[in-house]
Design a protein around this motif. Structure first.
Motif, short mmCIF file in Angstrom:
data_model
loop_
_atom_site.label_atom_id
_atom_site.label_comp_id
_atom_site.label_asym_id
_atom_site.label_seq_id
_atom_site.Cartn_x
_atom_site.Cartn_y
_atom_site.Cartn_z
N VAL A 2 -15.98 68.30 73.46
CA VAL A 2 -16.75 67.14 74.25
C VAL A 2 -15.83 66.40 75.25
CG1 VAL A 2 -16.29 65.65 72.35
CG2 VAL A 2 -18.39 65.28 73.95
N ASN A 3 -16.24 66.12 76.30
CA ASN A 3 -15.48 65.16 77.47
C ASN A 3 -16.08 63.48 76.99
OD1 ASN A 3 -14.07 67.14 78.32
ND2 ASN A 3 -15.50 67.40 80.21
N ARG A 86 -10.67 60.39 87.21
CA ARG A 86 -11.79 60.11 87.32
C ARG A 86 -12.00 58.18 87.15
NH1 ARG A 86 -15.23 64.13 85.17
NH2 ARG A 86 -17.00 62.73 85.52
N ASP A 107 -10.93 65.09 77.01
CA ASP A 107 -11.35 66.33 76.58
C ASP A 107 -10.98 66.51 75.28
OD1 ASP A 107 -12.04 69.00 75.78
OD2 ASP A 107 -11.03 70.02 77.69
N VAL A 164 -20.14 60.06 76.46
CA VAL A 164 -20.11 61.50 76.48
C VAL A 164 -20.35 61.64 78.08
CG1 VAL A 164 -21.24 63.53 75.96
CG2 VAL A 164 -20.71 61.90 74.29
N VAL A 165 -19.43 62.50 78.85
CA VAL A 165 -19.85 62.84 80.11
C VAL A 165 -19.79 64.35 80.34
CG1 VAL A 165 -18.91 60.80 81.08
CG2 VAL A 165 -17.35 62.72 80.59
N LYS A 166 -20.74 64.80 81.19
CA LYS A 166 -20.98 66.45 81.46
C LYS A 166 -19.71 66.77 82.39
CE LYS A 166 -25.16 66.48 79.63
NZ LYS A 166 -25.13 67.01 78.27
#
Length: 166
Positions: A2-3, A86, A107, A164-166
């Motif tokens: 999961v990011n 980011r 990550d 959470v980011v995609k």
């Protein structure tokens, strides 16, 4: 896998561009947080410190991570890799609108960061252009005086969250 994006917000007074001293991708800025095991849910007792400049080889793999750790409760291995590029500084406009801004992406495999701890190593710029470095936010606030602008500057009500980011 999961990011998770670490996002911050705070109240800036006559300051803008709050970020780690060397920029959002400062390789030497230390991120302190506790980690939660994705298997058993155990939360680490101590805070963990990770930086972009320090990596560790993954056991039984060719890759590396910024944090490799074993859960003390269930024994499961986990790792966290920092993903630069980011983040952005917290501006006065973001502060006034109460927006969270992204700082660093992680990550996460087997562990997830919880409760980022604000410490020292921050920088900001006053609205008159004076640069303030080595800002310590461990007490949750910072107060100084801008000689050039002839007004007080400050940071208060700093907050963080992991999303959470995609």
């Amino acid at each position: 896998m999961v990011n998770l994006m670490l996002e911050i917000k705070g109240d800036l007074e006559n300051l803008t561009n709050l970020q780690p001293q060397g920029g959002c991708d400062d390789p030497n800025f230390s991120y302190y947080f506790k980690v939660k095991c994705g298997n058993c849910g155990e939360l680490s007792q101590k805070e963990t410190c990770v930086t972009l400049s320090e990596t560790v080889q993954l056991p039984k793999s060719k890759g590396s991570a910024n944090l490799v750790q074993k859960c003390k409760f269930c024994g499961r291995d986990g790792n966290i890799v920092m993903i630069p590029g980011r983040g952005k500084p917290l501006t006065l406009e973001d502060s006034e609108s109460g927006k969270y801004v992204p700082l660093m992406m992680f990550d996460c495999r087997g562990f997830e960061p919880v409760g980022f701890s604000f410490r020292d190593g921050w920088a900001a710029e006053s609205t008159s252009g004076t640069k303030f470095g080595d800002i310590d936010l461990s007490e949750g606030e910072y107060v100084e005086y801008d000689e050039k602008g002839q007004y007080p500057v400050g940071i208060s009500n700093v907050q963080e969250r992991f999303v959470v980011v995609k």
